[in-house]
Design a protein around this motif. Sequence first.
Motif, mmCIF file in Angstrom:
data_model
loop_
_atom_site.group_PDB
_atom_site.id
_atom_site.type_symbol
_atom_site.label_atom_id
_atom_site.label_comp_id
_atom_site.label_asym_id
_atom_site.label_seq_id
_atom_site.Cartn_x
_atom_site.Cartn_y
_atom_site.Cartn_z
ATOM 1 N N ARG A 4 0.925 -1.164 -0.159
ATOM 2 C CA ARG A 4 -0.014 0.185 0.063
ATOM 3 C C ARG A 4 0.711 1.375 0.456
ATOM 4 N N VAL A 5 0.540 2.325 -0.276
ATOM 5 C CA VAL A 5 0.999 3.558 -0.964
ATOM 6 C C VAL A 5 0.689 4.830 -0.473
ATOM 7 N N PHE A 6 0.842 5.849 -0.264
ATOM 8 C CA PHE A 6 -0.794 6.952 -0.459
ATOM 9 C C PHE A 6 0.361 7.363 -1.380
ATOM 10 N N VAL A 7 -0.008 8.897 -2.083
ATOM 11 C CA VAL A 7 0.307 9.793 -3.450
ATOM 12 C C VAL A 7 -0.076 10.663 -3.294
ATOM 13 N N ALA A 18 1.143 9.988 -11.681
ATOM 14 C CA ALA A 18 1.977 9.146 -10.841
ATOM 15 C C ALA A 18 1.519 7.585 -10.122
ATOM 16 N N CYS A 19 0.044 8.687 -9.979
ATOM 17 C CA CYS A 19 -0.933 7.569 -9.255
ATOM 18 C C CYS A 19 -1.207 6.359 -10.078
ATOM 19 N N ALA A 20 -0.970 6.824 -11.646
ATOM 20 C CA ALA A 20 -1.589 5.262 -12.672
ATOM 21 C C ALA A 20 -0.320 4.732 -12.844
ATOM 22 N N LEU A 21 0.797 5.292 -12.999
ATOM 23 C CA LEU A 21 2.571 4.513 -13.136
ATOM 24 C C LEU A 21 1.765 3.383 -11.368
ATOM 25 N N LEU A 22 1.720 4.089 -10.502
ATOM 26 C CA LEU A 22 2.206 3.064 -10.021
ATOM 27 C C LEU A 22 0.952 1.867 -9.137
ATOM 28 N N ILE A 23 -0.229 2.378 -9.747
ATOM 29 C CA ILE A 23 -1.252 1.696 -9.703
ATOM 30 C C ILE A 23 -1.149 0.275 -10.859
ATOM 31 N N GLU A 24 -0.366 1.009 -11.910
ATOM 32 C CA GLU A 24 0.005 -0.577 -13.377
ATOM 33 C C GLU A 24 1.124 -1.079 -12.906
ATOM 34 N N GLN A 25 2.210 -0.915 -11.648
ATOM 35 C CA GLN A 25 3.193 -1.854 -11.306
ATOM 36 C C GLN A 25 2.449 -2.716 -10.296
ATOM 37 N N GLY A 26 1.232 -2.447 -9.942
ATOM 38 C CA GLY A 26 0.500 -3.782 -9.095
ATOM 39 C C GLY A 26 0.016 -2.295 -7.314
ATOM 40 N N TYR A 27 1.069 -1.323 -6.758
ATOM 41 C CA TYR A 27 0.760 -1.474 -6.072
ATOM 42 C C TYR A 27 -1.158 -1.041 -5.526
ATOM 43 N N ASP A 28 -0.828 -0.761 -4.337
ATOM 44 C CA ASP A 28 -2.113 -0.376 -3.479
ATOM 45 C C ASP A 28 -2.394 0.710 -3.106
ATOM 46 N N VAL A 29 -2.471 1.552 -3.980
ATOM 47 C CA VAL A 29 -2.975 2.869 -3.587
ATOM 48 C C VAL A 29 -3.596 4.257 -3.825
ATOM 49 N N THR A 30 -3.768 4.693 -2.573
ATOM 50 C CA THR A 30 -5.001 5.510 -1.899
ATOM 51 C C THR A 30 -4.260 6.656 -2.138
ATOM 52 N N ALA A 31 -5.196 7.507 -3.259
ATOM 53 C CA ALA A 31 -4.697 8.858 -3.381
ATOM 54 C C ALA A 31 -5.161 9.716 -1.952
ATOM 55 N N VAL A 32 -4.544 11.222 -1.746
ATOM 56 C CA VAL A 32 -4.484 11.423 -0.843
ATOM 57 C C VAL A 32 -4.578 13.336 -1.407
ATOM 58 N N TYR A 33 -5.268 14.068 -1.279
ATOM 59 C CA TYR A 33 -5.521 15.592 -1.436
ATOM 60 C C TYR A 33 -5.130 15.891 -0.446
ATOM 61 N N MET A 34 -4.923 16.793 -0.115
ATOM 62 C CA MET A 34 -4.145 17.803 0.702
ATOM 63 C C MET A 34 -4.673 19.068 0.877
ATOM 64 N N ARG A 35 -5.679 19.168 1.665
ATOM 65 C CA ARG A 35 -5.775 20.696 1.482
ATOM 66 C C ARG A 35 -5.461 21.478 3.047
ATOM 67 N N ASN A 36 -4.480 22.560 1.722
ATOM 68 C CA ASN A 36 -4.154 23.440 2.868
ATOM 69 C C ASN A 36 -3.886 24.827 2.447
ATOM 70 N N ASP A 65 -8.687 4.671 -4.220
ATOM 71 C CA ASP A 65 -9.505 5.463 -3.424
ATOM 72 C C ASP A 65 -8.931 6.542 -3.239
ATOM 73 N N LEU A 66 -9.332 7.614 -2.620
ATOM 74 C CA LEU A 66 -9.182 9.504 -2.141
ATOM 75 C C LEU A 66 -8.903 9.804 -0.928
ATOM 76 N N GLU A 67 -8.937 9.866 -0.497
ATOM 77 C CA GLU A 67 -8.385 10.737 1.477
ATOM 78 C C GLU A 67 -8.044 12.788 0.985
ATOM 79 N N VAL A 68 -9.268 13.141 1.806
ATOM 80 C CA VAL A 68 -8.791 14.705 1.299
ATOM 81 C C VAL A 68 -8.085 14.824 3.544
#
Length: 98
Positions: A4-7, A18-36, A65-68
Amino acid sequence: MSERVFVGLSGGVDSALACALLIEQGYDVTAVYMRNWSRDLPGFRCPWAEELADAERIAVTLGCDLEVWDFEEEYKRTVVDYLVDSYRRGYTPNPARL
């Protein structure tokens, strides 16, 4: 089970790729939007809601998945307040000092 990786997903092309390439390589990607920052300033409308909508569309398209994560208070305290205080004192803000 894949690793599992967070991007950080800003809604832009670089983080989407970056997300797409990690998913393509088989990682379990959780995307993170940082509200600054979400506040409008005089003469400047903050685009955070549009950026989040872009990040959401990308996450749905890629099937991840996307987390904020809300860092707004911390960002204001450590970056914005430092910047304003530096200018008020006649200094040029130096990010290395944060």
